[in-house]
Scaffold this motif. Structure first.
Motif, PDB file in Angstrom:
ATOM      1  N   LEU A 163      10.827  -2.855   9.378  1.00 43.43           N
ATOM      2  CA  LEU A 163      10.912  -1.603   9.032  1.00 43.43           C
ATOM      3  C   LEU A 163      12.279  -1.392   7.734  1.00 43.43           C
ATOM      4  N   THR A 164      11.914  -0.679   6.870  1.00 48.05           N
ATOM      5  CA  THR A 164      12.978  -0.590   5.940  1.00 48.05           C
ATOM      6  C   THR A 164      12.923   1.124   5.957  1.00 48.05           C
ATOM      7  N   GLU A 165      14.316   1.765   6.129  1.00 45.94           N
ATOM      8  CA  GLU A 165      14.393   3.281   6.246  1.00 45.94           C
ATOM      9  C   GLU A 165      15.098   3.704   4.975  1.00 45.94           C
ATOM     10  N   MET A 166      14.321   4.845   4.497  1.00 44.15           N
ATOM     11  CA  MET A 166      14.776   5.328   3.044  1.00 44.15           C
ATOM     12  C   MET A 166      15.354   6.595   3.315  1.00 44.15           C
ATOM     13  N   GLU A 167      16.636   6.907   2.670  1.00 44.67           N
ATOM     14  CA  GLU A 167      17.076   8.257   2.777  1.00 44.67           C
ATOM     15  C   GLU A 167      16.153   9.167   2.396  1.00 44.67           C
ATOM     16  N   MET A 192       3.729 -10.367   8.078  1.00 49.77           N
ATOM     17  CA  MET A 192       4.592  -9.007   8.747  1.00 49.77           C
ATOM     18  C   MET A 192       4.210  -7.810   7.900  1.00 49.77           C
ATOM     19  N   LEU A 193       3.974  -6.871   8.794  1.00 47.34           N
ATOM     20  CA  LEU A 193       3.741  -5.602   8.331  1.00 47.34           C
ATOM     21  C   LEU A 193       4.866  -4.573   8.270  1.00 47.34           C
ATOM     22  N   HIS A 194       5.303  -4.628   6.864  1.00 44.26           N
ATOM     23  CA  HIS A 194       6.652  -4.145   6.531  1.00 44.26           C
ATOM     24  C   HIS A 194       6.499  -2.764   6.029  1.00 44.26           C
ATOM     25  N   ILE A 195       6.997  -1.866   7.059  1.00 46.38           N
ATOM     26  CA  ILE A 195       6.532  -0.378   6.875  1.00 46.38           C
ATOM     27  C   ILE A 195       8.113   0.266   6.120  1.00 46.38           C
ATOM     28  N   VAL A 196       7.983   1.056   5.089  1.00 43.14           N
ATOM     29  CA  VAL A 196       8.943   1.696   4.368  1.00 43.14           C
ATOM     30  C   VAL A 196       8.716   3.081   4.698  1.00 43.14           C
ATOM     31  N   TYR A 197       9.754   3.900   5.100  1.00 37.70           N
ATOM     32  CA  TYR A 197       9.528   5.123   5.801  1.00 37.70           C
ATOM     33  C   TYR A 197      10.878   5.846   5.348  1.00 37.70           C
ATOM     34  N   LEU A 207       3.511  -1.242   3.787  1.00 42.34           N
ATOM     35  CA  LEU A 207       3.310   0.062   3.689  1.00 42.34           C
ATOM     36  C   LEU A 207       4.268   0.778   3.519  1.00 42.34           C
ATOM     37  N   ASN A 208       4.207   1.580   2.148  1.00 44.90           N
ATOM     38  CA  ASN A 208       5.206   2.538   1.764  1.00 44.90           C
ATOM     39  C   ASN A 208       4.562   3.889   2.193  1.00 44.90           C
ATOM     40  N   LEU A 209       5.355   4.478   2.987  1.00 41.91           N
ATOM     41  CA  LEU A 209       4.894   5.871   3.735  1.00 41.91           C
ATOM     42  C   LEU A 209       5.844   6.914   3.179  1.00 41.91           C
ATOM     43  N   THR A 210       6.640   6.656   2.373  1.00 38.88           N
ATOM     44  CA  THR A 210       7.751   7.868   1.826  1.00 38.88           C
ATOM     45  C   THR A 210       6.952   9.047   1.253  1.00 38.88           C
ATOM     46  N   LYS A 211       5.924   8.855   0.790  1.00 41.72           N
ATOM     47  CA  LYS A 211       5.129   9.979   0.147  1.00 41.72           C
ATOM     48  C   LYS A 211       3.778  10.627   0.960  1.00 41.72           C
ATOM     49  N   LEU A 212       4.063   9.999   2.169  1.00 38.94           N
ATOM     50  CA  LEU A 212       2.852  10.525   3.182  1.00 38.94           C
ATOM     51  C   LEU A 212       3.733  11.478   4.115  1.00 38.94           C
ATOM     52  N   SER A 213       3.368  12.914   3.871  1.00 38.88           N
ATOM     53  CA  SER A 213       4.114  14.103   4.383  1.00 38.88           C
ATOM     54  C   SER A 213       3.737  14.156   5.915  1.00 38.88           C
ATOM     55  N   TYR A 214       2.487  13.606   6.386  1.00 41.08           N
ATOM     56  CA  TYR A 214       1.851  14.002   7.711  1.00 41.08           C
ATOM     57  C   TYR A 214       0.993  12.961   8.092  1.00 41.08           C
ATOM     58  N   LEU A 215       1.178  12.463   9.238  1.00 41.19           N
ATOM     59  CA  LEU A 215       0.121  11.658  10.069  1.00 41.19           C
ATOM     60  C   LEU A 215       0.194  12.095  11.457  1.00 41.19           C
ATOM     61  N   LEU A 274       0.866  -1.291   0.129  1.00 38.67           N
ATOM     62  CA  LEU A 274       0.140   0.049  -0.019  1.00 38.67           C
ATOM     63  C   LEU A 274       0.833   1.128   0.044  1.00 38.67           C
ATOM     64  N   GLU A 275       0.712   2.023  -0.978  1.00 36.87           N
ATOM     65  CA  GLU A 275       1.405   3.327  -1.039  1.00 36.87           C
ATOM     66  C   GLU A 275       0.619   4.281  -0.570  1.00 36.87           C
ATOM     67  N   PHE A 276       0.985   4.871   0.409  1.00 34.03           N
ATOM     68  CA  PHE A 276       0.247   6.137   0.926  1.00 34.03           C
ATOM     69  C   PHE A 276       0.854   7.498   0.405  1.00 34.03           C
ATOM     70  N   VAL A 277       0.074   8.426  -0.263  1.00 32.63           N
ATOM     71  CA  VAL A 277       0.397   9.495  -0.940  1.00 32.63           C
ATOM     72  C   VAL A 277      -0.503  10.883  -0.132  1.00 32.63           C
TER      73      VAL A 277
END
Length: 129
Positions: free
Chosen positions: A125-129, A96-101, A63-71, A27-30
């Motif tokens: 978790l996967t942390e992106m730059e 697994m709930l794999h969260i990319v942030y 859960l790809n949160l990298t394009k979610l600016s605010y929660l 799921l990509e959150f934008v």
């Protein structure tokens, strides 16, 4: 063709875009989630994704949160409720709930690391730059 029955969720200011992966669903959150009670709108969607993941034996929901600016904090609570859904399922159906942030977004960095500490058996978790 996808194996799951999950449509995109479009709400003013935010969209959740699902796609099939080898392990399950991504799921990509934008946008941003800032309303007072996001669970009212988004938790039925979470429950639908959860049911699909269990029904089809998914090993992961990403859960790809990298394009979610605010929660807001209520939104983070919604993710905690999702973790409880996974933990409440029969152990052989856990996924697994794999969260990319994004490392650059403070709420993602702090909130998702805290979520991982609370439920290391079901949150990765996967942390992106």
């Amino acid at each position: 063709m996808t194996w799951y029955d999950v449509s995109p969720l479009l709400h003013p200011g935010v969209k959740i875009l699902p796609k099939s992966t080898d392990k399950g669903i991504e799921l990509e959150f934008v946008g941003e989630i800032s309303m007072e009670n996001p669970s009212k709108i988004f938790f039925p969607y979470v429950e639908k994704v959860h049911r699909e993941a269990l029904e089809h034996g998914a090993s992961e929901v990403c859960l790809n949160l990298t394009k979610l600016s605010y929660l807001n904090s209520s939104g983070i609570l919604m993710f905690m409720k999702w973790v409880k859904l996974i933990q409440g399922a029969p152990p052989d159906l856990h996924y697994m709930l794999h969260i990319v942030y994004s490392k650059a977004i403070a709420w993602q960095r702090v909130g998702m690391r805290t979520l991982r500490k609370m439920a290391p058996s079901v949150v990765d978790l996967t942390e992106m730059e």
